[in-house]
Design an enzyme around this catalytic site. Structure first.
Site, PDB file in Angstrom:
ATOM      1  CE  LYS A  95      -4.717   9.297   1.228  1.00  0.00           C
ATOM      2  NZ  LYS A  95      -5.220   9.742   2.546  1.00  0.00           N
ATOM      3  CG  ASP A 101      -1.715   1.237   1.448  1.00  0.00           C
ATOM      4  OD1 ASP A 101      -1.585   2.175   0.643  1.00  0.00           O
ATOM      5  OD2 ASP A 101      -2.482   1.279   2.430  1.00  0.00           O
TER       6      ASP A 101
END
Length: 608
Positions: A425, A399
């Site tokens: 992000k 991840d």
């Protein structure tokens, strides 16, 4: 005086570069705004703080009231380039150095100077003429090829790592040169692109001007965005690229014969290639566009896991995981009769590899771990974890939601079978993310959704699916935001992810150094290797109370469990205050946060 040589009819005569810079700036400031925009440059803007002696240097007056503010720049400022001799000219002002909260240059007090935020861009153009900032600026005819390296002075707002541990004499500016290597790549698209040479190597003030939301005011104060682990802000280059797509390219992709479909398809598939290069993946067809990290993990769990995990098999995650990397595996384990096992962490928040080794066995099917903890900032040794999983015959997923914006990611070097991240992000749009997987894994997986785009042929008897990546992209995808993600990657590449990582590392060290000594503060997550997350709690206050006090000062942080309840409970907590940093944050902003926490701590001491 700095002099240069000017050839003229075979003779060489010295010229004053300072004078040339002042003349050029005065000339460009006299031009009408439309001419400046056509030329691809901006009118001089003085970034010196109000009241500073540099606000109106000799030969150049202050801005005219009512002058329009160019988009992406801080209101109420008028940029005047510093002269190449500015460092030397400030030597006699040592006793009058301003605190960086006033100077606004992002430096710790011990390194602050009255230097303006802007410095001449020696790599191109005429000295003293500001270059255009942000997206869509045409290259001026005088622009040269960017240098592969450059020197950075402390005036660019980069807190020196050495300065955090070695006290410099008052008023002394380090003359030690710093240099970084620049990543740059040509782009031929007619769509708006940020200039490849739009910044000095790392000028945090120039970067901040690329993010229009940083000009917002909250409760009467300029916003400090310390909630980057939740989502990052978007540079003007990304905003402009999204606008350009909808104005000039908007269409569904693939198959159609018309021009806009071709433009949209090119932009969408071009973004896929940018992602491939950003991750250093070997094959562009291994890049799958999804809504975000959560959807990517669910896709792997439902498709690969549904096919390969059975009763009695085991799935391993770490104690650091976001709920998105726990819940899908719990659901899979419950559906298949498998077991979920957890890699423990030590008190600093780092995973225990010896304990992980004990969990691996021939029943382990997949290991899924974060590269950077969203709650603690711990950088996890994922390459070692992947190697150990493969030796046990297991598949590995990493991840990367919290890592891609802080460090170079090379999926071939990491060796994982799957790597996932979210665009928002990475300074890109929301609603777009990436699943990268090794070709053999993806080809072995069934589609997890059915519909248009992912089929080659359909009859009522059977369906033939498209090859990867299309078989995992059913329906009309998030085309514009995929293109926006490509623009965000372009922007990051132009700055250089290593430059970003170095700056953020020093900024995190500075923030930690300032926050840790405050009475009543407990830092949560103290691993030796961390990215830009600074979780803490303060005695006598709930996390909500601290967050509210910070918000009253215009400072945005996240409070609560951060969708990572297991790791906070491992630390004996239900919630933390989580400032999380990005490369557009400054030491001055850190000081604003520190001042609020110190005030709260002092108030608690007075009560007790």
């Amino acid at each position: 005086m700095t002099s240069g040589l000017l050839p003229s009819s075979g003779a060489q005569a010295p010229i004053d570069i300072d004078a040339l810079a002042r003349m050029a700036s005065a000339l460009f400031s006299a031009l009408p705004g439309e001419q400046l925009r056509t030329a691809g440059v901006q009118a001089p803007i003085n970034m010196a703080p109000a009241g500073s002696p540099l606000a109106s240097p000799s030969g150049l007056g202050p801005s005219v009231p009512g002058t329009p503010i160019p988009q992406g720049q801080v209101p109420g400022t008028n940029l005047i380039p510093a002269s190449p001799t500015a460092h030397a000219s400030l030597a006699h002002r040592a006793p009058a150095l301003l605190p960086h909260a006033t100077a606004g240059n992002g430096l710790p007090d011990k390194l602050v100077s009255e230097l303006p935020a802007y410095e001449p861009r020696f790599g191109s153009g005429v000295l003293g003429v500001p270059e255009a900032v942000g997206a869509g600026a045409p290259l001026p005819a005088t622009a040269g090829t960017p240098s592969p390296f450059y020197f950075v002075s402390n005036s660019f707002g980069h807190p020196s790592a050495g300065a955090l541990s070695v006290e410099a004499p008052a008023g002394v500016i380090s003359s030690e040169p710093k240099f970084y290597f620049v990543d740059s790549a040509p782009h031929a698209s007619s769509a708006p692109l940020a200039r490849s040479d739009a910044h000095p190597p790392f000028d945090v003030n120039a970067i901040r001007r690329d993010f229009p939301i940083l000009q917002e005011r909250v409760n009467g104060r300029q916003i400090v965005w310390f909630d980057n682990a939740a989502t990052t802000q978007k540079p003007q280059a990304v905003i402009d690229r999204l606008s350009y797509f909808y104005a000039h390219e908007n269409s569904n992709i693939h198959r159609a014969a018309h021009e806009l479909a071709a433009r949209a398809t090119d932009a969408y598939e071009g973004a896929r290639e940018k992602v491939r290069a950003f991750l250093h993946a070997p094959d562009v067809n291994e890049v799958i566009f999804v809504r975000g990290t959560t959807e990517a993990i669910n896709l792997v769990a439902k498709s690969w896991g549904g096919q390969h995990v059975g009763e009695g098999d085991e799935i391993i995650v770490s104690h650091l995981e976001h709920h998105a990397n726990i819940v899908p595996w719990q659901q899979l384990a419950a559906a298949k009769g498998a077991k979920l096992r957890v890699i423990p962490v030590d008190d600093s928040g780092q995973v225990l590899l010896d304990e992980y080794a004990k969990l691996l066995n021939d029943r382990t099917k997949i290991v899924a771990v974060t590269q950077v903890s969203n709650a603690l900032g711990t950088v996890v040794p994922v390459k070692t974890i992947v190697e150990m999983a493969h030796r046990a015959g297991a598949v590995a997923l990493v991840d990367g939601a919290q890592s891609v914006s802080h460090m170079r990611v090379d999926v071939q070097d990491i060796g994982a079978d799957f790597f996932v991240f979210s665009g928002h992000k990475l300074f890109g749009p929301t609603g777009i993310g990436v699943l990268w997987g090794k070709r053999e894994r993806l080809e072995d997986m069934p589609p997890w959704q059915g519909g248009g785009n992912m089929i080659a042929d359909v009859t009522f008897e059977k369906t033939v699916y498209q090859p990867i990546p299309n078989k995992f992209e059913a329906g009309t995808g998030n085309i514009a935001d995929a293109v926006g993600l490509g623009a965000a990657i372009d922007y990051i590449n132009r700055i250089g992810i290593e430059n970003i990582g170095r700056y953020e590392h020093d900024l995190l060290a500075y923030a930690t150094h300032q926050l840790k000594p405050i009475p009543g503060v407990r830092l949560v997550g103290t691993a030796a290797d961390k990215a830009s997350v600074l979780s803490f709690v303060l005695d006598g206050y709930s996390t909500e109370e601290v967050g509210k006090a910070l918000n009253e000062e215009g400072i945005a942080v996240r409070t609560g469990h951060h969708c990572a309840q297991p790791i906070l409970r491992r630390m004996g907590l239900e919630a933390t205050v989580r400032p999380s940093l990005a490369f557009y944050n400054t030491c001055e902003e850190v000081d604003r946060l520190i001042a609020v926490v110190q005030r709260l701590a002092l108030a608690r001491q007075r009560r007790s």
